[in-house]
Design an enzyme around this catalytic site. Sequence first.
Site, PDB file in Angstrom:
ATOM      1  N   GLU A  27       1.692  -5.411  -3.686  1.00 50.57           N
ATOM      2  CA  GLU A  27       0.255  -5.648  -3.514  1.00 50.57           C
ATOM      3  C   GLU A  27      -0.514  -4.769  -4.499  1.00 50.57           C
ATOM      4  O   GLU A  27      -0.804  -3.608  -4.199  1.00 50.57           O
ATOM      5  CB  GLU A  27      -0.183  -5.382  -2.073  1.00 50.57           C
ATOM      6  CG  GLU A  27       0.376  -4.109  -1.433  1.00 50.57           C
ATOM      7  CD  GLU A  27      -0.524  -3.587  -0.318  1.00 50.57           C
ATOM      8  OE1 GLU A  27      -1.279  -4.373   0.265  1.00 50.57           O
ATOM      9  OE2 GLU A  27      -0.483  -2.373  -0.059  1.00 50.57           O
ATOM     10  N   HIS A  79       0.961   0.071   3.651  1.00 49.39           N
ATOM     11  CA  HIS A  79      -0.129  -0.746   3.114  1.00 49.39           C
ATOM     12  C   HIS A  79      -1.126   0.148   2.385  1.00 49.39           C
ATOM     13  O   HIS A  79      -1.392   1.274   2.799  1.00 49.39           O
ATOM     14  CB  HIS A  79      -0.820  -1.516   4.240  1.00 49.39           C
ATOM     15  CG  HIS A  79      -1.742  -2.583   3.748  1.00 49.39           C
ATOM     16  ND1 HIS A  79      -3.013  -2.304   3.289  1.00 49.39           N
ATOM     17  CD2 HIS A  79      -1.576  -3.931   3.623  1.00 49.39           C
ATOM     18  CE1 HIS A  79      -3.589  -3.432   2.908  1.00 49.39           C
ATOM     19  NE2 HIS A  79      -2.750  -4.429   3.099  1.00 49.39           N
TER      20      HIS A  79
END
Length: 249
Positions: free
Chosen positions: A166, A95
């Site tokens: 993302e 992430h």
Amino acid sequence: MRQKIVAGNWKMNGQIQQVTELVSQIEELIGFDCAAQVAVMPPSIYIPKVRDCLRTGRIVVGAQNVYPKDYGAYTGELSAPMLKDFDCRYVLVGHSERRQFFHEDENFVAQKFHHVKDHGMIPILCVGETLSERENGKTEQIIAQQVLAVSAKGKDCFRDCVVAYEPVWAIGTGKTATPEQAQKIHQFIRDLVGEINDSDAKHLTLIYGGSVNENNAKALFSMPDIDGGLVGGASLNAKQFVEIVKCIN
């Protein structure tokens, strides 16, 4: 057929009453005709409580982080065997917040990715470019670097995993890539994986994570290579999260 997935990343939010109420509300609202696999990823300390609150099997639990060793003197860390003890199905790796704030590099992310797979769970590999990288025309270069970092173990490495695009510039900013922009990168990722293993590329679940909300989810999920979403802030509101889930065809 590719698995459709909507995963809620709660990040470092909520306390015990809030998280138990939230997961119960989501489960109540989700219905029985959901087309997507729904996962929630609470703070690690609340994983057992959230797991115990689930009643119907319509929602699974995931983890936001993992350390790539089974056990040892790694103060404060959690291993894949520990997460598996509490029935975690998915684990986030790579992430952007882990890369940015904890300086996790490609090699470390790859170790996590394979550690999760080795223990029978599904890694969600997060990839994405910063605003400066995008403005300098480096989006595909950065995405390729991040995706290919996990491929060293052979051509089957993208089997039983999920990749989440993302764009860093869209996380928590309220900005989002247009459906067409997101689709272009998702197709690029699928083509990239296809150069390693065409069959796995066709079955690889690709999800979008960049300020997904109930207003943009339907358009995003209608794109041919977008198979769901990794939802941040909107996943902390049961009604909003379920509205996003229901946008999956």
